[in-house]
Design a protein around this motif. Structure first.
Motif, PDB file in Angstrom:
ATOM      1  N   GLY A 103      40.639  40.118 -10.623  1.00  0.00           N
ATOM      2  CA  GLY A 103      40.708  38.798 -11.273  1.00  0.00           C
ATOM      3  C   GLY A 103      41.947  38.001 -10.929  1.00  0.00           C
ATOM      4  N   ILE A 104      42.770  38.523 -10.026  1.00  0.00           N
ATOM      5  CA  ILE A 104      43.998  37.811  -9.655  1.00  0.00           C
ATOM      6  C   ILE A 104      44.087  37.650  -8.137  1.00  0.00           C
ATOM      7  CG2 ILE A 104      46.524  37.891  -9.679  1.00  0.00           C
ATOM      8  CD1 ILE A 104      46.384  39.145 -12.367  1.00  0.00           C
ATOM      9  N   ARG A 105      44.247  36.411  -7.688  1.00  0.00           N
ATOM     10  CA  ARG A 105      44.382  36.133  -6.262  1.00  0.00           C
ATOM     11  C   ARG A 105      45.851  35.910  -5.933  1.00  0.00           C
ATOM     12  NH1 ARG A 105      40.285  38.161  -4.068  1.00  0.00           N
ATOM     13  NH2 ARG A 105      40.902  37.096  -2.151  1.00  0.00           N
ATOM     14  N   ARG A 106      46.184  36.077  -4.650  1.00  0.00           N
ATOM     15  CA  ARG A 106      47.564  35.905  -4.200  1.00  0.00           C
ATOM     16  C   ARG A 106      47.593  35.008  -2.985  1.00  0.00           C
ATOM     17  NH1 ARG A 106      51.232  41.035  -3.586  1.00  0.00           N
ATOM     18  NH2 ARG A 106      51.488  40.432  -5.747  1.00  0.00           N
ATOM     19  N   ILE A 107      48.430  33.982  -3.060  1.00  0.00           N
ATOM     20  CA  ILE A 107      48.626  33.123  -1.904  1.00  0.00           C
ATOM     21  C   ILE A 107      50.049  33.310  -1.416  1.00  0.00           C
ATOM     22  CG2 ILE A 107      49.066  30.694  -1.303  1.00  0.00           C
ATOM     23  CD1 ILE A 107      46.482  29.954  -2.540  1.00  0.00           C
TER      24      ILE A 107
END
Ligand SMILES: [Zn+2]
Ligand SMILES: [Zn+2]
Length: 908
Positions: A724-728
């Motif tokens: 549920g957590i994206r990283r850019i």
């Protein structure tokens, strides 16, 4: 006693009662303790004030009141097993408190507690009891002061004031540190509430073990500092810390015998009852699932609102586990589809006014719950079936405990949390080896390279530095508020070294080549916080002859800032006048990345939606990293769109303005705040955009003054950081420029190789790839023809044993499809034949087929068995049907030596 008083009214009564007594209302801190790495969740009202009692934090008020969100899931205070099985245990609960920091003391605390309970809430005075401290060892004086205060309360019965010893009435934070006697208020709810009537010898009493007497409120009077197990010294200032379990007082004032029957939890159980179509009687006979669902769904809603999403470790694991546990108990009631979102809507309804974060994140809460339920449903059946087979084995072998490794495997591969495995086993009177579970988990964590959930415990040297600071302040070497910090001003500041520390000792001098720490009167360094990394730089003498290079900076205790580094040149003395400067190019890179992070967050919300919330951030000189809540991978178009839009905002050259505000004001204006972050009364805000700013955040970081300074912004990766957590990850300014430069150089180098211009490279590479495909196809068909030609030749010379044609034939670089084709041709050519066709497909990789004609099969030859045996010889595996089998291995030379005749001879 009014039956109709609502839970929300009781909470606001408490707070306004103390506000009228000049207390400042301090909103609940997040369930994720800000800045406290040693704690999984905020578990008491004390947590956000701990540093005030330790003297390492100061607040602008000396009286406070609050209603704190708390979470306890394990440990001595709460075993999760109990939650749902009785009327009083919870994972999430609220704690009401009033606090005095060196202000009022026992007399006032006791009088106000009495007034609130008896005057405001109208509890019958005859039902109330009070306890005071009397040391059973006779070492610490009895708390006569509290006793006298209780005696003087109007209507307090002297025979209702009792003394108890250390276990019940002496409070300590830890083995050493602030501590003191406490005084508790208990209520006698009447004989009918006793749940131990049938137990012989049972006596209902204060601090007894039945439900008739309930502890309502604990007033802690902090007056000593414990320096050793034997020694207590009086504190210069005394404090009050009180705690009243909110659910309990609500159950008393609403006159019910269970927290679950209050208007805080009953509506949640009503939703469940409606969903599964049971009636009240059926619910009454089957309360456990109802209570588990109500408790866990409430807790999960609050956790998600505080930014904790379901995941695999630490807090995220707890969030996942309680959702799954609630889901399984739902299944026991026949609720097979996701249903928790419905219950959560009721949680938001009941608690939304007191905790607006629930309303603000309503969609995130319901979406996360449903997503996690679906995920669980898709794996749970497999897991439960396996657990069922384990249970059968246990019963058959007369064992009562499930192996910990198996329990861990159920979690790791089938998503069944330990707690659910325990529930299922418990329903069959079985146990699980929990220690074994955690050992297996630890082994898995080490093997998979995952780190520790939480960092090293901090703060053990806080006292050492706090003492140094206290001495410096006393001598006037530091200002009363400690080291003056201003990371927002000039690059170079003149100041003074007030203390030098080497190997955890204060020294007078630090010489060339030596490492140590400086405490300066002032510092202009930024200390890592809010994701932005610390500055590096130097301390020098006025003429730059002496030089101390600073590699790190930290704040071990309130008011103390320590510069860590090494003397590069010359020497430094305590008391020397010096200049401190940070590396300004590096700082400018950091500024670019920080402002770009704000632009990125703004555009993520614009493009993806309002559910995007910061879940982590790193602002370093060479890159920025931003983690945020979003359920799925971003598309290429979304990534491009966000990158484009951030660059548009950079080209607009919007002004970045910084201002100091009151926290309430900033939040009311819509500033974005971080969850789990501890904010003071006064906050710093960053807004971007002229006139009506488009980005508005609470932030203590350093920023560019106009977005144009960022130069250019490039996203270098988008990935998953957790469920549920994206990283850019992205770069700006100098780093972005050098990345562009590097790419240009690469394209130039490629176009040189292709002897074309950069503009034509793509077209030419496409052509080359197209030609490559054609050539590969041609090569394949040539090899095929060659293989068939070789077969046609070799079959003439094939060995014949007992009328059976034996043909071993090996190639290099022929794919398995052709080998299979040869096998078909061979079976067509020979009525009685056995063949093996092998190929060295690539370096170290061998494939082969074995084929036998039908009449040979009838004689007992089995191609599958032969392939298996040969594969074993050459380090591989395989098998198949009696007439055709396929296998692989890695030893081509050994394959060449295979003798088919051996397999025919065996026929006898
Ligand atoms: Zn009793
Ligand atoms: Zn920021």
């Amino acid at each position: 006693m009014t039956q109709s008083i609502s839970g929300n009214k009781i909470r606001s009564d408490f707070i306004s009662f103390f506000e009228e007594k000049s207390h400042t209302f301090v909103p609940s801190s997040s369930l994720v303790p800000g800045g406290d790495q040693t704690l999984l969740f905020t578990n008491a009202g004390m947590v956000q004030f701990k540093d005030v009692f330790l003297g390492t934090d100061r607040r602008p008020y000396s009286r406070a009141t609050n209603s704190q969100k708390c979470m306890r899931v394990s440990g001595k205070h709460n075993d999760l097993d109990d939650v749902g099985r009785d009327n009083t245990h919870h994972t999430f609960f609220e704690m009401l408190g009033n606090w005095s920091f060196g202000d009022y003391y026992k007399k006032e605390a006791i009088a106000w507690a009495w007034e609130l309970l008896t005057e405001v809430w109208g509890i019958d005075k005859n039902q109330l009891w009070a306890t005071c401290f009397k040391d059973e060892k006779g070492e610490i004086p009895a708390d006569e002061e509290a006793f006298e205060s209780w005696k003087s309360q109007p209507g307090m019965r002297t025979d209702h004031i009792l003394f108890f010893g250390r276990k019940d009435n002496f409070w300590e934070m830890a083995d050493t540190g602030p501590c003191g006697p406490c005084s508790e208020i208990h209520i006698d709810r009447g004989e009918e509430f006793c749940d131990k009537k049938n137990i012989e010898g049972h006596v209902c009493q204060v601090n007894g073990d039945c439900a008739r007497f309930l502890e309502l409120w604990n007033l802690v009077f902090i007056q000593y500092n414990r320096t050793s197990p034997k020694d207590l010294s009086p504190l210069p200032a005394t404090h009050v810390d009180t705690g009243m379990g909110f659910e309990r007082i609500v159950s008393v004032l609403q006159d019910v015998d269970s927290n679950y029957k209050t208007d805080l939890l009953l509506p949640l159980m009503d939703v469940v009852m409606m969903l599964c179509g049971q009636n009240e009687e059926e619910r009454e006979n089957n309360l456990t699932p109802y209570r588990v669902i109500a408790d866990h769904c409430r807790a999960a809603s609050f956790l998600i609102a505080d930014g904790v999403v379901p995941g695999n470790i630490g807090r995220n694991y707890i969030c996942r586990m309680i959702i799954r546990r609630a889901s399984r108990f739902g299944a026991k009631l026949g609720l097979d589809d996701p249903f928790l979102a419905k219950v959560a809507e009721s949680v938001i309804d009941i608690y939304g006014d007191a905790y607006p974060e629930l309303v603000k994140n309503a969609k995130t809460i319901t979406d996360s719950l449903t997503r996690e339920e679906k995920k669980f449903h898709s794996t749970v059946e497999g897991g439960l079936a396996i657990l069922e087979s384990y249970i059968e084995n246990l019963k058959a072998s007369g064992n009562t405990q499930l192996n910990g490794e198996k329990a861990f495997d159920l979690y790791a591969t089938h998503g069944l949390p330990l707690e659910i495995t325990k529930d299922v086993l418990r329903e069959r009177s079985l146990l699980v080896d929990q220690e074994g579970f955690f050992e297996a988990m630890e082994a898995h964590r080490v093997n998979s390279g995952a780190g520790k959930e939480f960092g090293e415990l901090g703060g053990e040297d806080a006292e050492f530095y706090a003492n140094i600071a206290a001495g410096l302040i006393e001598h006037g070497d530091l200002f009363p508020e400690g080291v003056i910090q201003d990371p927002y001003g000039a690059n170079e500041v003149e100041t003074e070294i007030v203390s030098i520390i080497k190997d955890k000792q204060e020294v007078k001098i630090l010489k060339e080549g030596e490492s140590g720490e400086f405490i300066l009167k002032e510092t202009n360094f930024y200390i890592e916080s809010g994701g932005q990394v610390s500055d590096v730089g130097q301390v020098s003498s006025k003429n730059y002859e002496n030089l101390f290079l600073i590699s790190d900076i930290r704040k071990p205790s309130s008011g103390v800032v320590v510069h860590v580094g090494e003397v590069e040149q010359g020497e430094f003395h305590t008391g020397s006048k010096v200049k401190i400067s940070f590396d300004s190019d590096r700082r400018q890179d950091i500024r670019r990345n920080h402002t770009a992070t704000h632009l990125l967050q703004y555009q993520l919300r614009e493009v993806l939606g309002d559910h995007v919330r910061q879940a982590g951030s790193l602002v370093a000189p060479d890159r920025l990293r931003f983690d945020f809540t979003h359920p799925e991978a971003m598309t290429r178009e979304q990534i491009k769109m966000i990158e484009d839009r951030v660059n548009e905002k950079i080209l607009e050259n919007s002004p970045v303005s910084i201002s100091q505000k009151k926290l309430d004001e900033a939040l009311a204006e819509g500033a974005t705040a971080l969850f789990g972050e501890k904010y003071g009364e006064d906050v710093r805000t960053i807004s971007i955009g002229a006139g009506n700013p488009y980005s508005y955040e609470l932030c203590g970081g350093t920023h560019v003054s106009e977005t144009g300074e960022i130069g250019v912004f490039l996203i270098t990766s988008e990935s998953s950081a957790a469920a549920g957590i994206r990283r850019i990850e992205a770069v700006t300014g100098r780093k972005a420029y050098s990345l562009i430069k590097k790419r240009f150089n690469t394209i130039d180098a490629i176009s040189d190789l292709l002897e074309t211009s950069a503009n034509s490279v793509e077209e030419i590479v496409k052509n080359i790839l197209h030609q490559k495909t054609i050539l590969e196809d041609e090569l394949r068909s040539l090899r095929e023809k060659e293989a068939i030609a070789r077969y046609q030749t070799e079959k003439q010379n094939a060995e014949v044993v007992d009328d059976i044609v034996l043909l071993p034939l090996f190639f290099e670089g022929i794919p398995i499809s052709i080998l299979r084709q040869l096998a078909d041709i061979f079976r067509n050519d020979f009525e009685k034949g056995l063949a093996i066709f092998g190929s060295l497909v690539e370096e170290g990789k061998v494939q082969f087929v074995v084929t036998a004609s039908d009449s040979v099969v009838k004689m007992g030859v089995h191609a599958g068995e032969i392939a298996k045996a040969i594969a074993k010889e050459i380090g591989g595996s395989g098998g198949g049907r009696p007439n055709l089998a396929q296998a692989g291995g890695n030893d081509y030379d050994k394959l060449l030596k295979v003798k088919l005749s051996e397999y025919v001879k065996k026929l006898g």
